[in-house]
Scaffold this motif. Structure first.
Motif, PDB file in Angstrom:
ATOM      1  N   GLU A 183       0.840  -1.215   0.000  1.00  0.00           N
ATOM      2  CA  GLU A 183       0.000   0.000   0.000  1.00  0.00           C
ATOM      3  C   GLU A 183       0.870   1.258   0.000  1.00  0.00           C
ATOM      4  O   GLU A 183       0.543   2.243  -0.657  1.00  0.00           O
ATOM      5  CB  GLU A 183      -0.919  -0.016   1.224  1.00  0.00           C
ATOM      6  N   ILE A 184       1.987   1.232   0.731  1.00  0.00           N
ATOM      7  CA  ILE A 184       2.914   2.375   0.724  1.00  0.00           C
ATOM      8  C   ILE A 184       3.391   2.632  -0.696  1.00  0.00           C
ATOM      9  O   ILE A 184       3.366   3.771  -1.179  1.00  0.00           O
ATOM     10  CB  ILE A 184       4.119   2.132   1.667  1.00  0.00           C
ATOM     11  N   HIS A 185       3.833   1.570  -1.388  1.00  0.00           N
ATOM     12  CA  HIS A 185       4.341   1.733  -2.756  1.00  0.00           C
ATOM     13  C   HIS A 185       3.230   2.200  -3.703  1.00  0.00           C
ATOM     14  O   HIS A 185       3.473   3.023  -4.595  1.00  0.00           O
ATOM     15  CB  HIS A 185       4.967   0.436  -3.264  1.00  0.00           C
ATOM     16  N   SER A 186       2.022   1.704  -3.508  1.00  0.00           N
ATOM     17  CA  SER A 186       0.891   2.115  -4.344  1.00  0.00           C
ATOM     18  C   SER A 186       0.582   3.602  -4.150  1.00  0.00           C
ATOM     19  O   SER A 186       0.406   4.352  -5.106  1.00  0.00           O
ATOM     20  CB  SER A 186      -0.334   1.262  -3.998  1.00  0.00           C
ATOM     21  N   GLU A 187       0.532   4.027  -2.883  1.00  0.00           N
ATOM     22  CA  GLU A 187       0.268   5.446  -2.590  1.00  0.00           C
ATOM     23  C   GLU A 187       1.422   6.329  -3.062  1.00  0.00           C
ATOM     24  O   GLU A 187       1.218   7.463  -3.494  1.00  0.00           O
ATOM     25  CB  GLU A 187       0.038   5.638  -1.085  1.00  0.00           C
ATOM     26  N   GLN A 188       2.630   5.801  -2.978  1.00  0.00           N
ATOM     27  CA  GLN A 188       3.800   6.532  -3.457  1.00  0.00           C
ATOM     28  C   GLN A 188       3.701   6.754  -4.965  1.00  0.00           C
ATOM     29  O   GLN A 188       3.960   7.863  -5.460  1.00  0.00           O
ATOM     30  CB  GLN A 188       5.063   5.743  -3.098  1.00  0.00           C
ATOM     31  N   ARG A 189       3.289   5.706  -5.715  1.00  0.00           N
ATOM     32  CA  ARG A 189       3.109   5.839  -7.167  1.00  0.00           C
ATOM     33  C   ARG A 189       2.046   6.903  -7.475  1.00  0.00           C
ATOM     34  O   ARG A 189       2.236   7.747  -8.348  1.00  0.00           O
ATOM     35  CB  ARG A 189       2.690   4.494  -7.782  1.00  0.00           C
ATOM     36  N   ASN A 190       0.929   6.851  -6.759  1.00  0.00           N
ATOM     37  CA  ASN A 190      -0.140   7.842  -6.964  1.00  0.00           C
ATOM     38  C   ASN A 190       0.348   9.256  -6.672  1.00  0.00           C
ATOM     39  O   ASN A 190       0.019  10.202  -7.374  1.00  0.00           O
ATOM     40  CB  ASN A 190      -1.355   7.520  -6.085  1.00  0.00           C
ATOM     41  N   PHE A 191       1.150   9.374  -5.613  1.00  0.00           N
ATOM     42  CA  PHE A 191       1.705  10.680  -5.232  1.00  0.00           C
ATOM     43  C   PHE A 191       2.560  11.252  -6.369  1.00  0.00           C
ATOM     44  O   PHE A 191       2.416  12.415  -6.751  1.00  0.00           O
ATOM     45  CB  PHE A 191       2.529  10.526  -3.953  1.00  0.00           C
ATOM     46  N   TYR A 192       3.454  10.424  -6.904  1.00  0.00           N
ATOM     47  CA  TYR A 192       4.326  10.883  -7.992  1.00  0.00           C
ATOM     48  C   TYR A 192       3.540  11.161  -9.268  1.00  0.00           C
ATOM     49  O   TYR A 192       3.832  12.118  -9.987  1.00  0.00           O
ATOM     50  CB  TYR A 192       5.430   9.863  -8.267  1.00  0.00           C
ATOM     51  N   LYS A 193       2.554  10.313  -9.545  1.00  0.00           N
ATOM     52  CA  LYS A 193       1.742  10.537 -10.745  1.00  0.00           C
ATOM     53  C   LYS A 193       0.998  11.867 -10.651  1.00  0.00           C
ATOM     54  O   LYS A 193       0.951  12.635 -11.610  1.00  0.00           O
ATOM     55  CB  LYS A 193       0.748   9.389 -10.938  1.00  0.00           C
ATOM     56  N   ASN A 194       0.409  12.141  -9.479  1.00  0.00           N
ATOM     57  CA  ASN A 194      -0.302  13.414  -9.288  1.00  0.00           C
ATOM     58  C   ASN A 194       0.633  14.612  -9.410  1.00  0.00           C
ATOM     59  O   ASN A 194       0.239  15.675  -9.878  1.00  0.00           O
ATOM     60  CB  ASN A 194      -1.000  13.449  -7.926  1.00  0.00           C
ATOM     61  N   MET A 195       1.880  14.408  -8.998  1.00  0.00           N
ATOM     62  CA  MET A 195       2.831  15.525  -9.017  1.00  0.00           C
ATOM     63  C   MET A 195       3.454  15.745 -10.404  1.00  0.00           C
ATOM     64  O   MET A 195       3.619  16.880 -10.842  1.00  0.00           O
ATOM     65  CB  MET A 195       3.926  15.274  -7.984  1.00  0.00           C
ATOM     66  N   TYR A 196       3.794  14.644 -11.102  1.00  0.00           N
ATOM     67  CA  TYR A 196       4.577  14.773 -12.330  1.00  0.00           C
ATOM     68  C   TYR A 196       3.865  14.337 -13.610  1.00  0.00           C
ATOM     69  O   TYR A 196       4.300  14.684 -14.697  1.00  0.00           O
ATOM     70  CB  TYR A 196       5.880  13.967 -12.211  1.00  0.00           C
ATOM     71  N   TYR A 197       2.802  13.561 -13.488  1.00  0.00           N
ATOM     72  CA  TYR A 197       2.154  13.037 -14.693  1.00  0.00           C
ATOM     73  C   TYR A 197       1.067  14.010 -15.158  1.00  0.00           C
ATOM     74  O   TYR A 197      -0.127  13.728 -15.083  1.00  0.00           O
ATOM     75  CB  TYR A 197       1.564  11.651 -14.418  1.00  0.00           C
TER      76      TYR A 197
END
Length: 199
Positions: free
Chosen positions: A140-154
């Motif tokens: 879940e940490i890695h999943s939320e981390q991916r979402n965090f980066y996607k929201n910031m950079y994607y």
């Protein structure tokens, strides 16, 4: 699962995933820590190590054995008992002590700890009881981390230069935060924006 609570011996741990990281609360024999680990500081590497029993536990055992010997000696002298009776007092006291130690056995065992690479400790109790919960929580940490980066950079930012945005999207792809289709789609959108803006 965005919340994990753990307890073994006198070690209590609580982890909460928030918008930009993980909040950690640890209370281990008076060592109280409360801190936040940002997603930027969490890596992918995981490793397991063993946490030894607290030194005070072994001091308790040594103290118990010495006290049994002392009590046996005092009782034998006070009641003027024979050596044979003194042996039975010692055996009885020792059996009671063994039962007490057996009831507190978790304090004397090594405990597996699973660690997630980060700039501040992200260390989880990894006994059989907690293994599946810890693995799910780390996922879940890695999943939320991916979402965090996607929201910031994607996304396409009208202010940032093309090369900066292209590098960010490439970084997302190389670190498996987005898949190949997502990478190609946004790269195409960036190229179209560059053509329209005449860069």
């Amino acid at each position: 699962m965005k919340h994990l609570k753990q307890k073994i011996r006198n070690d209590k741990r609580e982890f909460r995933i928030v918008e930009d990281g993980v909040i950690v609360d640890i209370n281990d024999v008076g060592n109280i820590q409360n801190y936040k680990v940002n997603f930027h500081d969490i890596g992918k590497d995981e490793y397991i190590n063993l946490k030894a029993a607290h030194p005070l536990a072994w001091l308790f055992v040594l103290s118990g054995v010495l006290n049994i010997i002392l009590v046996t000696t005092v009782l034998t002298e006070f009641f003027q008992t024979s050596f044979e009776q003194g042996k039975w007092i010692f055996v009885g006291a020792f059996m009671v002590f063994v039962i007490i130690i057996a009831s507190l056995k978790e304090h004397f065992q090594k405990v597996s700890m699973k660690n997630l690479a980060s700039n501040k400790p992200l260390s989880f109790i990894y006994t059989k009881k907690y293994q599946s919960e810890v693995d799910a929580f780390i996922g879940e940490i890695h999943s939320e981390q991916r979402n965090f980066y996607k929201n910031m950079y994607y996304r396409i930012d009208p202010i940032l230069p093309f090369e900066t945005q292209k590098n960010r999207v490439l970084w997302l792809y190389e670190n498996n935060h987005i898949n190949e289709n997502q990478y190609k789609t946004i790269l195409k959108e960036l190229e179209n924006k560059r053509i329209i803006d005449g860069e």
